[in-house]
Design an enzyme around this catalytic site. Sequence first.
Site, PDB file in Angstrom:
ATOM      1  N   LYS A   1     -11.386  33.077  64.948  1.00 53.69           N
ATOM      2  CA  LYS A   1     -12.715  33.217  65.561  1.00 53.69           C
ATOM      3  C   LYS A   1     -13.139  31.894  66.177  1.00 53.69           C
ATOM      4  O   LYS A   1     -13.120  30.856  65.518  1.00 53.69           O
ATOM      5  CB  LYS A   1     -13.751  33.633  64.513  1.00 53.69           C
ATOM      6  CG  LYS A   1     -15.157  33.785  65.107  1.00 53.69           C
ATOM      7  CD  LYS A   1     -16.140  34.323  64.086  1.00 53.69           C
ATOM      8  CE  LYS A   1     -16.857  33.236  63.355  1.00 53.69           C
ATOM      9  NZ  LYS A   1     -18.231  32.991  63.795  1.00 53.69           N
TER      10      LYS A   1
ATOM     11  N   ASP B   1     -17.018  34.683  69.351  1.00 51.02           N
ATOM     12  CA  ASP B   1     -18.299  35.055  68.737  1.00 51.02           C
ATOM     13  C   ASP B   1     -19.430  34.249  69.373  1.00 51.02           C
ATOM     14  O   ASP B   1     -19.934  33.297  68.785  1.00 51.02           O
ATOM     15  CB  ASP B   1     -18.202  34.798  67.228  1.00 51.02           C
ATOM     16  CG  ASP B   1     -19.466  35.217  66.476  1.00 51.02           C
ATOM     17  OD1 ASP B   1     -20.245  36.035  67.015  1.00 51.02           O
ATOM     18  OD2 ASP B   1     -19.672  34.712  65.355  1.00 51.02           O
TER      19      ASP B   1
ATOM     20  N   LYS C   1     -22.195  35.892  70.724  1.00 48.89           N
ATOM     21  CA  LYS C   1     -23.420  36.702  70.572  1.00 48.89           C
ATOM     22  C   LYS C   1     -24.215  36.797  71.873  1.00 48.89           C
ATOM     23  O   LYS C   1     -25.349  36.345  71.962  1.00 48.89           O
ATOM     24  CB  LYS C   1     -24.285  36.153  69.437  1.00 48.89           C
ATOM     25  CG  LYS C   1     -23.560  36.126  68.100  1.00 48.89           C
ATOM     26  CD  LYS C   1     -24.475  35.695  66.955  1.00 48.89           C
ATOM     27  CE  LYS C   1     -23.768  35.738  65.622  1.00 48.89           C
ATOM     28  NZ  LYS C   1     -22.693  34.751  65.464  1.00 48.89           N
TER      29      LYS C   1
ATOM     30  N   ASP D   1     -28.598  38.840  77.051  1.00 49.47           N
ATOM     31  CA  ASP D   1     -29.219  38.458  78.322  1.00 49.47           C
ATOM     32  C   ASP D   1     -29.434  39.750  79.111  1.00 49.47           C
ATOM     33  O   ASP D   1     -29.252  40.850  78.566  1.00 49.47           O
ATOM     34  CB  ASP D   1     -28.305  37.462  79.060  1.00 49.47           C
ATOM     35  CG  ASP D   1     -29.092  36.497  79.945  1.00 49.47           C
ATOM     36  OD1 ASP D   1     -29.946  36.980  80.724  1.00 49.47           O
ATOM     37  OD2 ASP D   1     -28.851  35.285  79.860  1.00 49.47           O
TER      38      ASP D   1
ATOM     39  N   THR E   1     -28.325  37.760  59.414  1.00 48.37           N
ATOM     40  CA  THR E   1     -28.527  37.811  57.953  1.00 48.37           C
ATOM     41  C   THR E   1     -29.474  36.708  57.484  1.00 48.37           C
ATOM     42  O   THR E   1     -29.926  36.718  56.345  1.00 48.37           O
ATOM     43  CB  THR E   1     -27.189  37.697  57.201  1.00 48.37           C
ATOM     44  OG1 THR E   1     -26.405  36.697  57.838  1.00 48.37           O
ATOM     45  CG2 THR E   1     -26.432  39.006  57.207  1.00 48.37           C
TER      46      THR E   1
ATOM     47  N   ARG F   1     -15.061  28.802  55.567  1.00 45.08           N
ATOM     48  CA  ARG F   1     -14.889  27.692  54.614  1.00 45.08           C
ATOM     49  C   ARG F   1     -13.891  27.934  53.487  1.00 45.08           C
ATOM     50  O   ARG F   1     -13.184  26.988  53.115  1.00 45.08           O
ATOM     51  CB  ARG F   1     -16.266  27.290  54.060  1.00 45.08           C
ATOM     52  CG  ARG F   1     -17.071  26.528  55.105  1.00 45.08           C
ATOM     53  CD  ARG F   1     -18.537  26.483  54.787  1.00 45.08           C
ATOM     54  NE  ARG F   1     -19.153  27.797  55.011  1.00 45.08           N
ATOM     55  CZ  ARG F   1     -20.440  28.046  54.842  1.00 45.08           C
ATOM     56  NH1 ARG F   1     -21.249  27.077  54.437  1.00 45.08           N
ATOM     57  NH2 ARG F   1     -20.923  29.252  55.080  1.00 45.08           N
TER      58      ARG F   1
HETATM   59  O1  C5P Z   1     -17.543  29.640  56.149  1.00 46.96           O
HETATM   60  P1  C5P Z   1     -17.857  31.108  56.082  1.00 46.96           P
HETATM   61  O2  C5P Z   1     -16.745  31.946  55.502  1.00 46.96           O
HETATM   62  O3  C5P Z   1     -19.200  31.376  55.461  1.00 46.96           O
HETATM   63  O4  C5P Z   1     -17.940  31.508  57.608  1.00 46.96           O
HETATM   64  C1  C5P Z   1     -18.424  32.688  58.028  1.00 46.96           C
HETATM   65  C2  C5P Z   1     -18.379  32.775  59.527  1.00 46.96           C
HETATM   66  O5  C5P Z   1     -18.985  33.995  59.885  1.00 46.96           O
HETATM   67  C3  C5P Z   1     -19.139  31.682  60.255  1.00 46.96           C
HETATM   68  O6  C5P Z   1     -18.411  31.347  61.430  1.00 46.96           O
HETATM   69  C4  C5P Z   1     -20.461  32.303  60.618  1.00 46.96           C
HETATM   70  O7  C5P Z   1     -20.960  31.876  61.855  1.00 46.96           O
HETATM   71  C5  C5P Z   1     -20.104  33.775  60.707  1.00 46.96           C
HETATM   72  N1  C5P Z   1     -21.213  34.678  60.385  1.00 46.96           N
HETATM   73  C6  C5P Z   1     -21.830  34.716  59.145  1.00 46.96           C
HETATM   74  N2  C5P Z   1     -22.836  35.594  58.877  1.00 46.96           N
HETATM   75  C7  C5P Z   1     -23.238  36.427  59.804  1.00 46.96           C
HETATM   76  C8  C5P Z   1     -22.625  36.425  61.064  1.00 46.96           C
HETATM   77  C9  C5P Z   1     -21.603  35.535  61.314  1.00 46.96           C
HETATM   78  O8  C5P Z   1     -21.476  33.960  58.257  1.00 46.96           O
HETATM   79  N3  C5P Z   1     -24.194  37.279  59.521  1.00 46.96           N
END
Ligand code: C5P
Length: 239
Positions: free
Chosen positions: A33, A60, A62, A65, A120, A211
């Site tokens: 991603k 991603d 988003k 527009d 979220t 992460r």
């Molecule tokens: O590090 P982690 O596993 O939390 O990363 C989650 C990824 O998913 C990040 O790139 C974040 O931008 C994305 N994301 C999220 N929650 C959402 C939408 C996207 O954590 N509701």
Amino acid sequence: MNKPEVIVALDVPNAEAVPPLLRQLPPEIRWVKVGLELYTIAGPAIVRTLTASGRQVFLDLKFHDIPRTVANAIAAAGGLGAALMTVHATGGRAMLKAAAEAAAAFGERRPKLVAVTTLTSLNADDFKDLGLARSVADQALALTDLALASGIDGVVTSVHEATALRARFGAGPLLVTPGIRPTGADVGDQKRVATPAVAVRAGASYLVVGRPIVEAPDPARAARAILAEIDAAWAVLKP
Ligand code: C5P
């Protein structure tokens, strides 16, 4: 349904940080991603580089527009080779339809589109500020309905809503679930987390993992553990 796949979120500060990370990922991980941070610094070149090296890219950004601008952005991103992209469902029906049409123009190489329904990070107080009368849960359901009816392939959702979305909308829609944390992992700033096995059982199509892999002391090992957990959960479920 196919076995859910992992998408590794390349949430790194620059393009130079990408190759060392990719070298550590097991070959079964096809998807990565590219989000706002990496795209803003590394631009379209990083998407081209990743697709040229055989990765499937989830771009991603988003998009939100007017319909024509979003359609043109999707045409541009599809031209870079992105295979999956996000749009905001709150862009409305005309924008969502224009996005779906722009993707359809690629024919067999059509990129898939998923809608973000409700960030979220928003809660009931934010909804009040924004003048939204529905509950957070009802808003997510209504916007999923709108997106799917407009030709969008699926939604980004927390694992916790995935079961309800599958029950209501069936096996067709793509469900892309972030907030994945292997058992015992650091939760970080994610509030609504679930393990890979729970995500599989809830009907996720793609598990977005940042992460827990990117910041692991041994990313290869962390990724393999997540894949093994998915395999074990899928073996029980698979049709
Ligand atoms: O590090 P982690 O596993 O939390 O990363 C989650 C990824 O998913 C990040 O790139 C974040 O931008 C994305 N994301 C999220 N929650 C959402 C939408 C996207 O954590 N509701």
